[in-house]
Motif scaffolding. Structure first.
Motif, PDB file in Angstrom:
ATOM      1  N   TRP A  91      35.735  -8.972 -19.856  1.00 18.05           N
ATOM      2  CA  TRP A  91      34.505  -8.344 -20.338  1.00 18.05           C
ATOM      3  C   TRP A  91      33.376  -8.492 -19.320  1.00 18.05           C
ATOM      4  CZ3 TRP A  91      32.864  -5.081 -23.994  1.00 18.05           C
ATOM      5  CH2 TRP A  91      33.791  -4.692 -24.961  1.00 18.05           C
ATOM      6  N   ARG A  92      33.267  -9.644 -18.689  1.00 19.12           N
ATOM      7  CA  ARG A  92      32.230  -9.804 -17.661  1.00 19.12           C
ATOM      8  C   ARG A  92      32.459  -8.818 -16.519  1.00 19.12           C
ATOM      9  NH1 ARG A  92      32.676 -15.322 -18.938  1.00 19.12           N
ATOM     10  NH2 ARG A  92      34.151 -15.636 -17.250  1.00 19.12           N
ATOM     11  N   ALA A  93      33.718  -8.615 -16.141  1.00 19.97           N
ATOM     12  CA  ALA A  93      34.023  -7.669 -15.060  1.00 19.97           C
ATOM     13  C   ALA A  93      33.627  -6.250 -15.465  1.00 19.97           C
ATOM     14  CB  ALA A  93      35.514  -7.725 -14.721  1.00 19.97           C
ATOM     15  N   ARG A  94      33.921  -5.877 -16.711  1.00 21.15           N
ATOM     16  CA  ARG A  94      33.537  -4.539 -17.180  1.00 21.15           C
ATOM     17  C   ARG A  94      32.020  -4.388 -17.247  1.00 21.15           C
ATOM     18  NH1 ARG A  94      37.631  -1.333 -16.098  1.00 21.15           N
ATOM     19  NH2 ARG A  94      39.397  -1.586 -17.494  1.00 21.15           N
ATOM     20  N   LEU A  95      31.316  -5.436 -17.638  1.00 15.99           N
ATOM     21  CA  LEU A  95      29.856  -5.358 -17.701  1.00 15.99           C
ATOM     22  C   LEU A  95      29.249  -5.147 -16.313  1.00 15.99           C
ATOM     23  CD1 LEU A  95      29.005  -8.094 -20.325  1.00 15.99           C
ATOM     24  CD2 LEU A  95      28.560  -5.648 -20.520  1.00 15.99           C
TER      25      LEU A  95
END
Length: 103
Positions: A92-96
């Motif tokens: 999720w951090r990578a997608r954000l």
């Protein structure tokens, strides 16, 4: 300056990711390999483009996915739960990072 509802959404998502990260874990597949965690997190640009509050659908999706994982890995603080939830937060951090927050 961003409207209050968007700033609140950003803050909520950031807090969810920050507090979830330490307990996150990954379940290996039957062949012993870990699945790609990025495959379970959608491209966030498709959620943001819906026309409502920019991050509301993103926060809703994150919450639903996190709750689903919590039900699946219900043995609190088990090694499998920590690995899967850590992988979930990392994805999720990578997608954000892919989102343009300055638009």
């Amino acid at each position: 300056m961003l409207p209050t509802c968007i700033r609140t959404s950003y803050a909520t998502l950031a807090l969810c990711l920050a507090f979830a990260a330490p307990v996150l874990a990954q379940q290996p597949t039957s062949d012993g390999k870990s699945p790609d965690p990025m495959a379970t997190v959608p491209k966030l640009s498709t959620l943001v483009a819906r026309g409502m509050s920019d991050l509301a659908p993103v926060v809703e999706r994150y919450t639903a996915d996190q709750q689903s994982l919590a039900r699946r890995y219900d043995a609190n603080d088990s090694p499998d739960q920590r690995r899967r939830m850590r992988s979930f937060a990392t994805a999720w951090r990578a997608r954000l990072r892919e989102l343009d927050f300055d638009r």
